[in-house]
Write a protein that holds these residues in place. Sequence first.
Motif, short mmCIF file in Angstrom:
data_model
loop_
_atom_site.label_atom_id
_atom_site.label_comp_id
_atom_site.label_asym_id
_atom_site.label_seq_id
_atom_site.Cartn_x
_atom_site.Cartn_y
_atom_site.Cartn_z
N ASP A 370 0.83 -1.35 0.09
CA ASP A 370 0.10 0.00 -0.19
C ASP A 370 0.84 1.48 0.11
O ASP A 370 0.43 2.39 -0.17
CB ASP A 370 -0.93 0.00 1.18
N TYR A 371 2.12 1.19 0.08
CA TYR A 371 3.03 2.30 -0.03
C TYR A 371 3.60 2.67 -1.09
O TYR A 371 4.50 3.53 -1.30
CB TYR A 371 4.05 2.10 1.16
N GLY A 372 3.13 1.86 -2.00
CA GLY A 372 3.61 2.16 -3.56
C GLY A 372 5.03 1.16 -3.92
O GLY A 372 5.16 0.22 -3.46
N LEU A 373 5.76 2.06 -4.65
CA LEU A 373 7.02 1.41 -4.93
C LEU A 373 8.18 2.17 -4.65
O LEU A 373 8.21 3.32 -4.02
CB LEU A 373 7.30 1.66 -6.36
N ASP A 374 9.53 1.45 -4.26
CA ASP A 374 10.60 2.09 -3.75
C ASP A 374 11.69 2.36 -4.78
O ASP A 374 11.87 1.72 -5.64
CB ASP A 374 11.39 1.36 -2.85
N ASN A 375 11.91 3.77 -5.05
CA ASN A 375 12.71 4.17 -6.34
C ASN A 375 14.11 3.74 -5.98
O ASN A 375 15.01 4.19 -6.77
CB ASN A 375 12.52 5.67 -6.80
N GLU A 376 14.67 3.08 -4.84
CA GLU A 376 16.07 2.96 -4.54
C GLU A 376 16.91 4.12 -4.36
O GLU A 376 18.11 3.70 -4.28
CB GLU A 376 16.52 1.60 -5.38
N PHE A 377 16.12 5.25 -4.06
CA PHE A 377 17.00 6.14 -3.80
C PHE A 377 16.64 7.05 -2.58
O PHE A 377 16.75 8.50 -2.56
CB PHE A 377 17.30 7.27 -5.21
N GLY A 378 15.87 6.47 -1.86
CA GLY A 378 15.31 6.86 -0.63
C GLY A 378 13.96 7.45 -0.59
O GLY A 378 13.42 7.64 0.37
N TRP A 379 13.23 7.30 -1.89
CA TRP A 379 11.78 8.04 -1.98
C TRP A 379 11.03 6.38 -2.15
O TRP A 379 11.26 5.48 -2.87
CB TRP A 379 11.66 8.66 -2.90
N SER A 380 9.72 6.56 -1.56
CA SER A 380 8.72 5.76 -1.71
C SER A 380 7.59 6.69 -2.84
O SER A 380 7.52 7.97 -2.64
CB SER A 380 8.02 5.24 -0.82
N VAL A 381 7.04 6.08 -3.68
CA VAL A 381 6.01 6.61 -4.82
C VAL A 381 4.90 5.93 -4.79
O VAL A 381 4.59 4.78 -5.22
CB VAL A 381 6.63 6.78 -6.22
N GLN A 382 3.78 6.54 -4.57
CA GLN A 382 2.31 6.07 -4.41
C GLN A 382 1.41 6.84 -5.04
O GLN A 382 1.55 8.01 -5.40
CB GLN A 382 2.01 5.77 -3.10
N GLY A 383 0.57 6.19 -5.79
CA GLY A 383 -0.36 6.91 -6.74
C GLY A 383 -1.83 6.70 -6.60
O GLY A 383 -2.15 5.23 -6.40
#
Length: 561
Positions: A370-383
């Motif tokens: 439910d938290y989206g995807l991890d861009n592997e540079f410290g950010w999670s992205v959810q839409g």
Amino acid sequence: MKQVTFTAAGLAGIALVFGATMADPTDNNSKVSQPKTKKIAIHELVINRLQHQEGVRTNPIPELDWTAPVYNREAVIPPQCYTRTEGKHNPCYVCHQHPKPGRENVMADGGLQLEYSFSDVGMTNHWKNLFEDRSERVAKISDEEIDDWVDTDNYSALAARLKEAKFRGWIPDLRDLQKGAAAFDENGFALDGSHWVAFNYKPLPSTFWPTNGSTDDVMIRLEEKYRTDAEGNYSADVYRANLAITEALLKDRKTITTLPVDERKIGKDLNGDDELGVIERITAVDGFVGAASDAYVDTYVYPAGTEFLHTVRYVGVGDGGQISVSKRMKEVRYMKKSRTLNKKAYKRGYELEGFAKDEGRLPWYPVLGDYGLDNEFGWSVQGFIEGRDGELRTASYEENLFCMGCHASIGATIDKTFSMPRKVEGAAGWGYINLRGMPDAPNMGESEGEIATYLARVGGGGEFRSNPEMFERWFQDDGTVDQAAVKAAKDVYELITPSPERARELNKAYRVIVEDQDFIYGRDATVTPPPNVYAEIDNKTAPTLPPEVFHHWDIRLDWEK
């Protein structure tokens, strides 16, 4: 195309999951007396489900991993990358750049300005919505119908629907955001006390220009300690100061104007005059204040815990044909920086990404549920994206994957973001986005206005060079930019907003895509197929650009010019 073989029983189960009707080959009325297998593209089942679902959740197919239904394993390559450059038009420079000194972004993909460099999968343009003619369907939608649709709020109910569905990720917590500027005070602070802050920025050329189909807004929120004084109490002065310092660090500014800050309530001289008073400029940008005084500091990076809220909307048409953000939202996007990385860690991340590409591995990002995807540079992205019924729903894995191309693997961004580096400088930029009165500021290191420069380099009003209204307004008959007309424009609003007629046409086109729920085929609001797009590309034979049209470009803007 990924395919999976199902037995008849398996098909029946999938049919129940997706609400689809499928023939049972073992039925007595069937001509087939024995069970047999059938190959089905799973992504088509996903689309079928989205066309019939009513809930807010978009779950993966049971017993399959998240990536199994993916239609386009290179969804990180946006449609614009398939533009025909014809050996002279270069829209690629806005995304693909060599590293700038001191930046955390050392991806070094500037070479993509001059050549196509796709994986075997990427050489096929999977964004087939670009090649669909929607003219007949668009013509059946009246102006009144689309205006009512665009002016209907589909945001307010989202939070309650997510809670009811026991959604565990971020739940929209900014009240009345559908009202746009009315949800904030004059300095951009949310009126509901949620501590979201809207800022005014120049839309990135050209996908987010209203003339190409969407309006948007962006809000930032710093972690609680960045809005708390040393005693643990909320402090507007601390928050204002830390917002200004965050902007200065991100843009590598040695000094920056700020909304009024009372240094006496912070206990620190921030403007270097050896006195404590109410100030409107900060020179001490090398550290945060209040409870965050010991937090990690570096240029071109955000502090851990930073959140961004980005809404993508239809093109609102108001009284007298005025263009504005709409109430209805196409998407609600959320990013959170969960951890701090130093620049050595960023560099290593890019090295590993490069190794993976050299090995021929296709993009994949950790799934956070439910938290989206991890861009592997410290950010999670959810839409969240618009469902067929017009209500917002959670985005699927592949719909989120689409966002990762821009927020993970291009060389022009600063700490994976676009809007804050393009914020109107300092105190003047705190407030809801407003293109009226905004000058066509040049990019850092350039002298001509960014929009005027972009039009000349690209040869059109967008990457696809398929916007007839922009040609009519800003180009001469010989295809060159009408520099006099561009310079005579009052502001950014005049330069990049469409006529009411075009706005409605693009809104209708997107409405058709919403009906189809096939965002995995593309979400560009086109009525007829843009002619300047490849369906297939061969890296070795496709026309490339000569070195003289390579452009060094800085995403930051020189507002003083």
